[in-house]
Design a protein around this motif. Structure first.
Motif, PDB file in Angstrom:
ATOM      1  N   ASP A 236     -15.466  11.087 -77.864  1.00 26.19           N
ATOM      2  CA  ASP A 236     -16.155  10.952 -79.039  1.00 26.19           C
ATOM      3  C   ASP A 236     -17.182   9.990 -79.084  1.00 26.19           C
ATOM      4  OD1 ASP A 236     -16.485  12.156 -81.570  1.00 26.19           O
ATOM      5  OD2 ASP A 236     -15.832  10.417 -82.668  1.00 26.19           O
ATOM      6  N   VAL A 237     -17.243   8.903 -78.275  1.00 27.60           N
ATOM      7  CA  VAL A 237     -18.206   7.859 -78.152  1.00 27.60           C
ATOM      8  C   VAL A 237     -18.986   7.705 -76.757  1.00 27.60           C
ATOM      9  CG1 VAL A 237     -17.114   6.615 -80.222  1.00 27.60           C
ATOM     10  CG2 VAL A 237     -16.488   6.000 -77.719  1.00 27.60           C
ATOM     11  N   GLU A 238     -18.640   8.368 -75.876  1.00 32.17           N
ATOM     12  CA  GLU A 238     -19.140   7.941 -74.488  1.00 32.17           C
ATOM     13  C   GLU A 238     -20.597   8.158 -74.525  1.00 32.17           C
ATOM     14  OE1 GLU A 238     -17.830  10.610 -71.462  1.00 32.17           O
ATOM     15  OE2 GLU A 238     -17.655  12.279 -72.785  1.00 32.17           O
ATOM     16  N   HIS A 239     -21.382   8.995 -75.329  1.00 31.19           N
ATOM     17  CA  HIS A 239     -22.605   8.951 -75.449  1.00 31.19           C
ATOM     18  C   HIS A 239     -23.413   8.236 -76.402  1.00 31.19           C
ATOM     19  CE1 HIS A 239     -22.577  11.814 -72.013  1.00 31.19           C
ATOM     20  NE2 HIS A 239     -21.700  12.716 -72.927  1.00 31.19           N
ATOM     21  N   ALA A 240     -22.888   7.116 -76.979  1.00 33.06           N
ATOM     22  CA  ALA A 240     -22.994   6.215 -77.981  1.00 33.06           C
ATOM     23  C   ALA A 240     -24.253   5.652 -77.780  1.00 33.06           C
ATOM     24  CB  ALA A 240     -22.103   5.403 -78.489  1.00 33.06           C
TER      25      ALA A 240
ATOM     26  N   ASN B 282     -27.200   8.541 -85.452  1.00 33.93           N
ATOM     27  CA  ASN B 282     -25.867   8.801 -86.318  1.00 33.93           C
ATOM     28  C   ASN B 282     -25.326   7.084 -86.523  1.00 33.93           C
ATOM     29  OD1 ASN B 282     -23.821   9.225 -88.176  1.00 33.93           O
ATOM     30  ND2 ASN B 282     -23.165  10.934 -87.039  1.00 33.93           N
ATOM     31  N   PRO B 283     -26.260   6.434 -87.044  1.00 37.28           N
ATOM     32  CA  PRO B 283     -25.659   4.925 -86.787  1.00 37.28           C
ATOM     33  C   PRO B 283     -24.324   4.324 -87.349  1.00 37.28           C
ATOM     34  CG  PRO B 283     -27.474   5.073 -88.108  1.00 37.28           C
ATOM     35  CD  PRO B 283     -27.398   6.171 -87.616  1.00 37.28           C
ATOM     36  N   VAL B 284     -23.907   4.989 -88.365  1.00 37.68           N
ATOM     37  CA  VAL B 284     -22.712   4.574 -89.163  1.00 37.68           C
ATOM     38  C   VAL B 284     -21.512   4.953 -88.350  1.00 37.68           C
ATOM     39  CG1 VAL B 284     -21.405   4.587 -91.316  1.00 37.68           C
ATOM     40  CG2 VAL B 284     -23.928   4.183 -91.317  1.00 37.68           C
ATOM     41  N   TYR B 285     -21.581   6.100 -88.192  1.00 32.94           N
ATOM     42  CA  TYR B 285     -20.692   6.869 -87.410  1.00 32.94           C
ATOM     43  C   TYR B 285     -20.380   6.212 -86.024  1.00 32.94           C
ATOM     44  CZ  TYR B 285     -17.942  10.310 -84.831  1.00 32.94           C
ATOM     45  OH  TYR B 285     -16.970  11.329 -84.220  1.00 32.94           O
ATOM     46  N   PHE B 286     -21.445   5.790 -85.272  1.00 34.56           N
ATOM     47  CA  PHE B 286     -20.964   5.075 -83.792  1.00 34.56           C
ATOM     48  C   PHE B 286     -20.857   3.920 -84.134  1.00 34.56           C
ATOM     49  CE2 PHE B 286     -23.197   9.208 -82.356  1.00 34.56           C
ATOM     50  CZ  PHE B 286     -22.054   9.348 -81.309  1.00 34.56           C
ATOM     51  N   THR B 287     -21.399   3.074 -84.928  1.00 38.38           N
ATOM     52  CA  THR B 287     -21.239   1.663 -85.288  1.00 38.38           C
ATOM     53  C   THR B 287     -19.775   1.454 -85.527  1.00 38.38           C
ATOM     54  OG1 THR B 287     -23.578   1.145 -85.894  1.00 38.38           O
ATOM     55  CG2 THR B 287     -21.627  -0.391 -86.421  1.00 38.38           C
ATOM     56  N   LEU B 288     -18.937   2.239 -86.257  1.00 36.74           N
ATOM     57  CA  LEU B 288     -17.598   2.057 -86.752  1.00 36.74           C
ATOM     58  C   LEU B 288     -16.645   2.630 -85.757  1.00 36.74           C
ATOM     59  CD1 LEU B 288     -18.015   2.843 -90.596  1.00 36.74           C
ATOM     60  CD2 LEU B 288     -18.161   0.740 -89.330  1.00 36.74           C
ATOM     61  N   ASN B 289     -17.249   3.737 -85.007  1.00 32.86           N
ATOM     62  CA  ASN B 289     -16.084   4.606 -84.120  1.00 32.86           C
ATOM     63  C   ASN B 289     -16.070   3.793 -82.737  1.00 32.86           C
ATOM     64  OD1 ASN B 289     -14.818   6.822 -85.347  1.00 32.86           O
ATOM     65  ND2 ASN B 289     -16.341   8.086 -84.582  1.00 32.86           N
TER      66      ASN B 289
ATOM     67  N   ALA C 268     -28.972  -2.030 -82.571  1.00 34.95           N
ATOM     68  CA  ALA C 268     -28.215  -1.082 -82.641  1.00 34.95           C
ATOM     69  C   ALA C 268     -27.858  -0.568 -80.949  1.00 34.95           C
ATOM     70  CB  ALA C 268     -28.405   0.052 -83.431  1.00 34.95           C
ATOM     71  N   LEU C 269     -28.823  -0.451 -80.305  1.00 30.54           N
ATOM     72  CA  LEU C 269     -29.001  -0.194 -78.996  1.00 30.54           C
ATOM     73  C   LEU C 269     -28.269  -1.221 -78.034  1.00 30.54           C
ATOM     74  CD1 LEU C 269     -32.393   1.438 -78.752  1.00 30.54           C
ATOM     75  CD2 LEU C 269     -30.203   2.835 -78.414  1.00 30.54           C
ATOM     76  N   GLU C 270     -28.280  -2.403 -78.239  1.00 32.99           N
ATOM     77  CA  GLU C 270     -27.621  -3.384 -77.497  1.00 32.99           C
ATOM     78  C   GLU C 270     -26.485  -3.284 -77.772  1.00 32.99           C
ATOM     79  OE1 GLU C 270     -27.409  -8.141 -77.876  1.00 32.99           O
ATOM     80  OE2 GLU C 270     -29.351  -7.453 -77.794  1.00 32.99           O
ATOM     81  N   TYR C 271     -25.760  -3.280 -79.145  1.00 20.94           N
ATOM     82  CA  TYR C 271     -24.674  -3.169 -79.569  1.00 20.94           C
ATOM     83  C   TYR C 271     -23.860  -1.970 -78.960  1.00 20.94           C
ATOM     84  CZ  TYR C 271     -20.773  -1.844 -82.785  1.00 20.94           C
ATOM     85  OH  TYR C 271     -19.439  -1.418 -83.264  1.00 20.94           O
ATOM     86  N   ALA C 272     -24.413  -0.917 -78.893  1.00 20.75           N
ATOM     87  CA  ALA C 272     -23.595   0.119 -78.259  1.00 20.75           C
ATOM     88  C   ALA C 272     -23.675  -0.175 -76.600  1.00 20.75           C
ATOM     89  CB  ALA C 272     -24.689   1.397 -78.580  1.00 20.75           C
ATOM     90  N   LYS C 273     -24.658  -0.739 -75.991  1.00 21.11           N
ATOM     91  CA  LYS C 273     -24.334  -1.077 -74.656  1.00 21.11           C
ATOM     92  C   LYS C 273     -23.120  -2.019 -74.527  1.00 21.11           C
ATOM     93  CE  LYS C 273     -26.991  -2.585 -70.907  1.00 21.11           C
ATOM     94  NZ  LYS C 273     -26.286  -3.661 -70.352  1.00 21.11           N
TER      95      LYS C 273
END
Length: 267
Positions: A165-169, A176-183, A254-259
């Motif tokens: 669900d998150v591998e391509h965050a 979809n920032p809220v969805y991926f930030t929390l997931n 957000a991009l740094e956080y996802a990484k």
């Protein structure tokens, strides 16, 4: 009776009419089962279990019913899958399903119902996560008790499901920032502590376990997730600019956080 209860009551009654003795049970999962349902932003997540294959005419009747109730539901509507009891205990992964519906598939069904009922089947990795939530925190709306129908999903299958669900965050978080930030928080919480959390609970866990530099991002995601009505996104950008001077936009944060989160999950 609130809208959620009214929709689920109608859903149960109509399902019993259409499926009859083939119906094993109807189970609620997702935010509605975990105490964080937001009528403006949450799906009504349902899993229907049957004993045997559905005939095409039953699929068509069922889908017409679902689409009718979907039109009465809150804005994000109904998401559901129908599975056979035989794949729930012992659990089969990836999990076969008989029928699936969400708002993203509405246009397909309305355009060509026959094509939809013939081709909307296969396997779905997401079902492992749904069944794990049902087993630990779900609600039986009708039929056999949860522990009689389901067994606990194995750790490897559950992790693979939530990771899927998150591998391509990193590529998708800006869409979809809220969805991926929390997931991302929810997945890391399971990886590190084997916690089975909602998105809201995952975000709160993240505030205590993720570096402080990302906490403003997580707090804003939590605020947006819980809010009724829209939050002004310029204020979100200002948080990043004020608290983290190296950022010019919230998108960079957000991009740094996802990484960072992907690296921690994969560690």
């Amino acid at each position: 009776m609130n809208t959620l209860d009214a929709i689920t009551e109608k859903f149960v009654n109509r399902s019993k009419e259409i499926l009859g003795s083939n119906l094993v049970g109807i189970y609620l999962h997702g935010s509605a089962a975990m105490g964080c349902f937001n009528a403006e932003k949450s799906d009504i997540d349902l899993l229907v279990v049957v004993n045997s294959d559905l005939a095409e005419e039953d699929k068509l009747r069922y889908m017409n019913m679902v689409v009718e109730l979907n039109g009465l539901a809150p804005s994000k509507g109904i998401e559901l899958s129908i599975v056979k009891k035989s794949v729930c205990k012992p659990f089969v992964y990836p999990t076969p399903f008989e029928l699936h519906f969400s708002g993203t598939h509405l246009e397909w069904f309305q355009r060509d119902p026959q094509d939809y009922i013939l081709n909307m089947n296969g396997t779905d990795k997401d079902l492992a996560a749904h069944i794990m939530i049902i087993y630990h925190r779900g609600q039986c709306l009708y039929g056999e008790e949860i522990r009689d129908v389901f067994e606990e999903v194995g750790r490897e299958a559950y992790f693979d499901s939530i990771w899927y669900d998150v591998e391509h965050a990193q590529e998708e978080i800006l869409e979809n920032p809220v969805y991926f930030t929390l997931n991302l928080c929810r997945v890391l919480a399971y990886k590190q502590e084997k916690l089975i959390l909602s998105k809201r609970e995952g975000g709160k866990w993240g505030l205590d376990h993720v570096p402080e530099r990302y906490c403003a991002l997580i707090r804003q995601a939590l605020d947006e997730y819980a809010a009724v009505g829209a939050i002004e996104h310029d204020a979100y950008a200002a948080i990043g600019a004020i608290e983290h001077g190296e950022y010019t936009t919230i998108e960079a944060m957000a991009l740094e956080y996802a990484k960072y989160m992907i690296e921690q999950i994969q560690a």
